[in-house]
Design an enzyme around this catalytic site. Structure first.
Site, PDB file in Angstrom:
ATOM      1  N   TRP A 183      45.528  14.917  49.423  1.00  0.00           N
ATOM      2  CA  TRP A 183      45.671  14.762  47.977  1.00  0.00           C
ATOM      3  C   TRP A 183      45.665  13.266  47.664  1.00  0.00           C
ATOM      4  O   TRP A 183      46.432  12.500  48.245  1.00  0.00           O
ATOM      5  CB  TRP A 183      46.955  15.388  47.443  1.00  0.00           C
ATOM      6  CG  TRP A 183      47.163  14.965  46.013  1.00  0.00           C
ATOM      7  CD1 TRP A 183      46.382  15.294  44.954  1.00  0.00           C
ATOM      8  CD2 TRP A 183      48.169  14.072  45.525  1.00  0.00           C
ATOM      9  NE1 TRP A 183      46.843  14.661  43.823  1.00  0.00           N
ATOM     10  CE2 TRP A 183      47.937  13.904  44.145  1.00  0.00           C
ATOM     11  CE3 TRP A 183      49.240  13.398  46.113  1.00  0.00           C
ATOM     12  CZ2 TRP A 183      48.727  13.091  43.345  1.00  0.00           C
ATOM     13  CZ3 TRP A 183      50.033  12.590  45.321  1.00  0.00           C
ATOM     14  CH2 TRP A 183      49.778  12.455  43.954  1.00  0.00           C
ATOM     15  N   GLU A 224      42.838  18.702  47.942  1.00  0.00           N
ATOM     16  CA  GLU A 224      43.634  19.175  46.798  1.00  0.00           C
ATOM     17  C   GLU A 224      43.239  18.455  45.509  1.00  0.00           C
ATOM     18  O   GLU A 224      43.334  17.240  45.403  1.00  0.00           O
ATOM     19  CB  GLU A 224      45.130  18.935  47.081  1.00  0.00           C
ATOM     20  CG  GLU A 224      46.049  19.379  45.948  1.00  0.00           C
ATOM     21  CD  GLU A 224      47.530  19.154  46.253  1.00  0.00           C
ATOM     22  OE1 GLU A 224      47.854  18.542  47.291  1.00  0.00           O
ATOM     23  OE2 GLU A 224      48.368  19.592  45.441  1.00  0.00           O
ATOM     24  N   LYS A 226      43.394  17.817  41.186  1.00  0.00           N
ATOM     25  CA  LYS A 226      44.435  17.694  40.171  1.00  0.00           C
ATOM     26  C   LYS A 226      43.798  17.345  38.836  1.00  0.00           C
ATOM     27  O   LYS A 226      42.779  16.662  38.780  1.00  0.00           O
ATOM     28  CB  LYS A 226      45.420  16.610  40.596  1.00  0.00           C
ATOM     29  CG  LYS A 226      46.688  16.581  39.779  1.00  0.00           C
ATOM     30  CD  LYS A 226      47.740  15.725  40.477  1.00  0.00           C
ATOM     31  CE  LYS A 226      48.969  15.599  39.598  1.00  0.00           C
ATOM     32  NZ  LYS A 226      50.063  14.895  40.240  1.00  0.00           N
ATOM     33  N   ASP A 257      46.847  23.867  43.888  1.00  0.00           N
ATOM     34  CA  ASP A 257      48.253  23.673  43.515  1.00  0.00           C
ATOM     35  C   ASP A 257      48.455  24.313  42.148  1.00  0.00           C
ATOM     36  O   ASP A 257      47.728  24.009  41.192  1.00  0.00           O
ATOM     37  CB  ASP A 257      48.561  22.172  43.484  1.00  0.00           C
ATOM     38  CG  ASP A 257      50.027  21.875  43.171  1.00  0.00           C
ATOM     39  OD1 ASP A 257      50.541  22.411  42.166  1.00  0.00           O
ATOM     40  OD2 ASP A 257      50.651  21.088  43.907  1.00  0.00           O
ATOM     41  N   HIS A 260      48.359  22.123  38.924  1.00  0.00           N
ATOM     42  CA  HIS A 260      47.323  21.105  38.747  1.00  0.00           C
ATOM     43  C   HIS A 260      46.204  21.476  37.784  1.00  0.00           C
ATOM     44  O   HIS A 260      45.088  20.966  37.885  1.00  0.00           O
ATOM     45  CB  HIS A 260      46.735  20.720  40.109  1.00  0.00           C
ATOM     46  CG  HIS A 260      47.684  19.893  40.919  1.00  0.00           C
ATOM     47  ND1 HIS A 260      47.319  19.225  42.058  1.00  0.00           N
ATOM     48  CD2 HIS A 260      48.999  19.607  40.731  1.00  0.00           C
ATOM     49  CE1 HIS A 260      48.355  18.573  42.554  1.00  0.00           C
ATOM     50  NE2 HIS A 260      49.386  18.804  41.760  1.00  0.00           N
ATOM     51  N   HIS A 284      49.317  25.490  47.293  1.00  0.00           N
ATOM     52  CA  HIS A 284      50.559  24.807  46.975  1.00  0.00           C
ATOM     53  C   HIS A 284      51.237  25.633  45.906  1.00  0.00           C
ATOM     54  O   HIS A 284      50.969  25.482  44.714  1.00  0.00           O
ATOM     55  CB  HIS A 284      50.299  23.377  46.473  1.00  0.00           C
ATOM     56  CG  HIS A 284      50.284  22.371  47.567  1.00  0.00           C
ATOM     57  ND1 HIS A 284      50.243  21.019  47.351  1.00  0.00           N
ATOM     58  CD2 HIS A 284      50.336  22.538  48.919  1.00  0.00           C
ATOM     59  CE1 HIS A 284      50.270  20.393  48.525  1.00  0.00           C
ATOM     60  NE2 HIS A 284      50.312  21.289  49.485  1.00  0.00           N
ATOM     61  N   ASP A 292      52.697  19.392  35.204  1.00  0.00           N
ATOM     62  CA  ASP A 292      52.827  19.480  36.667  1.00  0.00           C
ATOM     63  C   ASP A 292      54.212  19.019  37.098  1.00  0.00           C
ATOM     64  O   ASP A 292      54.372  17.996  37.754  1.00  0.00           O
ATOM     65  CB  ASP A 292      51.728  18.585  37.287  1.00  0.00           C
ATOM     66  CG  ASP A 292      51.800  18.553  38.798  1.00  0.00           C
ATOM     67  OD1 ASP A 292      52.007  19.614  39.404  1.00  0.00           O
ATOM     68  OD2 ASP A 292      51.653  17.462  39.381  1.00  0.00           O
ATOM     69  N   ASP A 294      56.524  20.471  39.060  1.00  0.00           N
ATOM     70  CA  ASP A 294      56.998  20.807  40.407  1.00  0.00           C
ATOM     71  C   ASP A 294      58.412  21.388  40.421  1.00  0.00           C
ATOM     72  O   ASP A 294      59.243  20.982  41.232  1.00  0.00           O
ATOM     73  CB  ASP A 294      56.899  19.580  41.327  1.00  0.00           C
ATOM     74  CG  ASP A 294      55.453  19.218  41.620  1.00  0.00           C
ATOM     75  OD1 ASP A 294      54.784  19.999  42.307  1.00  0.00           O
ATOM     76  OD2 ASP A 294      54.988  18.164  41.130  1.00  0.00           O
ATOM     77  N   ASP A 324      55.093  23.592  47.234  1.00  0.00           N
ATOM     78  CA  ASP A 324      55.108  22.203  46.765  1.00  0.00           C
ATOM     79  C   ASP A 324      55.956  22.097  45.502  1.00  0.00           C
ATOM     80  O   ASP A 324      55.472  22.364  44.403  1.00  0.00           O
ATOM     81  CB  ASP A 324      53.674  21.714  46.505  1.00  0.00           C
ATOM     82  CG  ASP A 324      53.639  20.243  46.132  1.00  0.00           C
ATOM     83  OD1 ASP A 324      54.676  19.566  46.290  1.00  0.00           O
ATOM     84  OD2 ASP A 324      52.578  19.766  45.688  1.00  0.00           O
TER      85      ASP A 324
HETATM   86  C1  RNT Z   1      50.815  15.918  43.798  1.00  0.00           C
HETATM   87  C2  RNT Z   1      50.360  16.961  44.748  1.00  0.00           C
HETATM   88  C3  RNT Z   1      50.752  16.760  46.188  1.00  0.00           C
HETATM   89  C4  RNT Z   1      52.162  16.239  46.368  1.00  0.00           C
HETATM   90  C5  RNT Z   1      52.613  16.139  47.813  1.00  0.00           C
HETATM   91  C6  RNT Z   1      53.908  15.415  47.953  1.00  0.00           C
HETATM   92  O1  RNT Z   1      50.620  16.266  42.503  1.00  0.00           O
HETATM   93  O2  RNT Z   1      50.774  18.207  44.311  1.00  0.00           O
HETATM   94  O3  RNT Z   1      50.548  17.920  46.890  1.00  0.00           O
HETATM   95  O4  RNT Z   1      53.076  17.016  45.657  1.00  0.00           O
HETATM   96  O5  RNT Z   1      51.615  15.567  48.542  1.00  0.00           O
HETATM   97 ZN    ZN Z   2      50.450  19.844  45.636  1.00  0.00          ZN
END
Ligand code: RNT
Ligand code: ZN
Length: 418
Positions: A183, A224, A226, A257, A260, A284, A292, A294, A324
């Site tokens: 990423w 990955e 975003k 993810d 994202h 993720h 985003d 998390d 994640d």
């Molecule tokens: C960031 C991504 C990535 C991170 C990790 C820590 O937006 O989701 O995966 O969260 O690498």
């Molecule tokens: Zn991620």
């Protein structure tokens, strides 16, 4: 016979009546490994430096008892895994190296991660890996691999290459494939003039990193995408379209993810398409709240939808399920346990569905039956099956696991920093 076993037997009968064999389901669930992410343990800090978190991601909160060295982090991880049924993986990031040597990201080698391998062997865990393209002075003006500055790019290319060697080492040592997930946060805060050239540079840098072919029995690369990050709101170089193109033409796993994408866009609906065209997916599993953010994964509709897509389309063999999220406002061990157990529970719920029967109804155009059945299934006693699974694995049932976290907090976490 315990109450849990009795309740399970009643549930087993109910599921048997709709053609679902709960014993077979539990065996299937037992095969599924969740890759639990190390970075929930210390707010994505790692042990490379004291550098503040950058790269457009952010953690809020300062719940006491955070692990500040590898031993503490492993102790917390051990506690979390002891409350989660089944055999799983640990997802490491390059900044979690464990060494007395002063090494930078472009110098890391397998030996700097040897203690994690020893520990994973002891705990019976697999390992996944991530190069760290953030929280570092060479993250310049928001760019790494796509930087216009060759010196910056070269630093990160070297890091990427080295991360692959470490992932290969993990796979070889543990006899289980290690997914190495890339990423890259690069992007602009405001509207760029040139969207194309940074993407060209990112593709070229990645091609250089991936030039060496490594044994796929040991490691698989994932990429990955975003939509945006903090400070990169207008433009992210590694967008979904970028990595769809890149991953499909370079034969890489596509990492999706859940946070994202646009707020109403879901990753569950992408899995079936990727199943047709991609080498595989790395997930993720996360929870975006308006952005985003998390947040810790809860049992929401999208989590269940992801699980259903994996089960209904028989994608569990080709999908790698990782987590994640990072929340520093709550007990960090509890965060891991909630998110991981929820992911397992959602998969269990999906496995307890009479999928073939429902597919028949759909094919016959009986949409009334499809609706009635899927709604009624929501009330079936899946929790009794889950509790039994926990009991089978000698893992605390229901709220009992929380009691253990509270004890751990009192005896271990609260004493840190004294
Ligand atoms: C960031 C991504 C990535 C991170 C990790 C820590 O937006 O989701 O995966 O969260 O690498
Ligand atoms: Zn991620």
């Amino acid at each position: 016979m315990t109450d849990i076993t009795k309740a399970y037997q009643l549930a087993q009968e109910k599921y048997a009546k709709i053609g679902v064999d709960t014993e077979a389901v539990l065996q299937a669930l037992d095969q599924i490994k969740i890759s639990m992410h190390v970075w929930q343990g210390d707010d994505v800090q790692g042990f490379l430096s004291d550098e503040a978190l950058s790269g457009g991601i952010s953690v809020t909160g300062n719940y006491p008892g955070k692990a500040t060295n590898p031993e503490q982090l492993r102790q917390d991880l051990h506690e979390a895994y002891s409350l989660i049924p089944g055999h799983h993986k640990l997802n490491l990031h390059a900044i979690y190296l464990d060494t007395d040597e002063k090494v930078d990201l472009n110098e890391i080698e397998p030996r700097h991660f040897a203690s994690w391998v020893d520990w994973a062997k002891k705990e019976g865990l697999g390992l996944d890996f991530n190069p760290t393209f953030f929280s570092h002075p060479m993250f310049k003006d928001g760019f790494t691999l796509a930087s216009p500055d060759k010196e910056v790019r070269d630093f990160w290319i070297e890091h990427g290459k080295r991360s692959r060697k470490i992932a290969e080492y993990f796979g070889r040592e543990l006899g289980e494939v290690c997914v190495n997930n890339f990423w890259v946060p690069d992007g602009y805060k405001d509207n760029p003039i040139d969207r194309l050239t940074p993407r060209k540079r990112l593709a070229e840098s990645l091609d250089e990193i991936f030039a060496e072919k490594l044994d796929e029995n040991y490691t698989l690369d994932a990429v990955e995408s975003k939509l945006f990050g903090l400070g990169a709101e207008a433009y992210t170089v590694g967008s979904h379209e970028f990595y769809m193109g890149y991953g499909l033409t370079r034969d890489k796993l596509i990492c999706l993810d859940a946070g994202h994408f646009h707020p109403t866009e879901v990753i569950s609906n992408k899995l079936s398409s990727l199943a047709l065209f991609s080498k595989g997916v790395f997930l993720h599993v996360s929870r975006p709240v308006r952005w985003d953010s998390d947040h810790v994964v809860i049992m929401d509709d999208e989590l269940q939808e992801i699980a259903k897509e994996l089960v209904r389309n028989q994608l569990l063999d080709q999908a790698h399920i990782g987590l994640d999220f990072f929340d520093a406002t709550i007990n960090r061990v509890a965060a891991w346990v909630v998110g991981t157990r929820n992911t397992q529970k959602a998969l269990l719920k999906a496995l307890l569905e009479p999928t073939d029967f429902l597919k028949e109804k759909e094919l016959a155009g009986d949409f009334t039956a499809r609706l009635v059945w899927t709604e009624e299934l929501k009330d079936f006693p899946f929790a009794d099956v889950w509790n039994y699974y926990c009991q089978q694995h000698n893992v605390p049932v229901g709220l009992d696991w929380y009691q253990e976290v509270l004890t751990y907090e009192k005896e271990v976490l609260a004493k840190r920093g004294e």
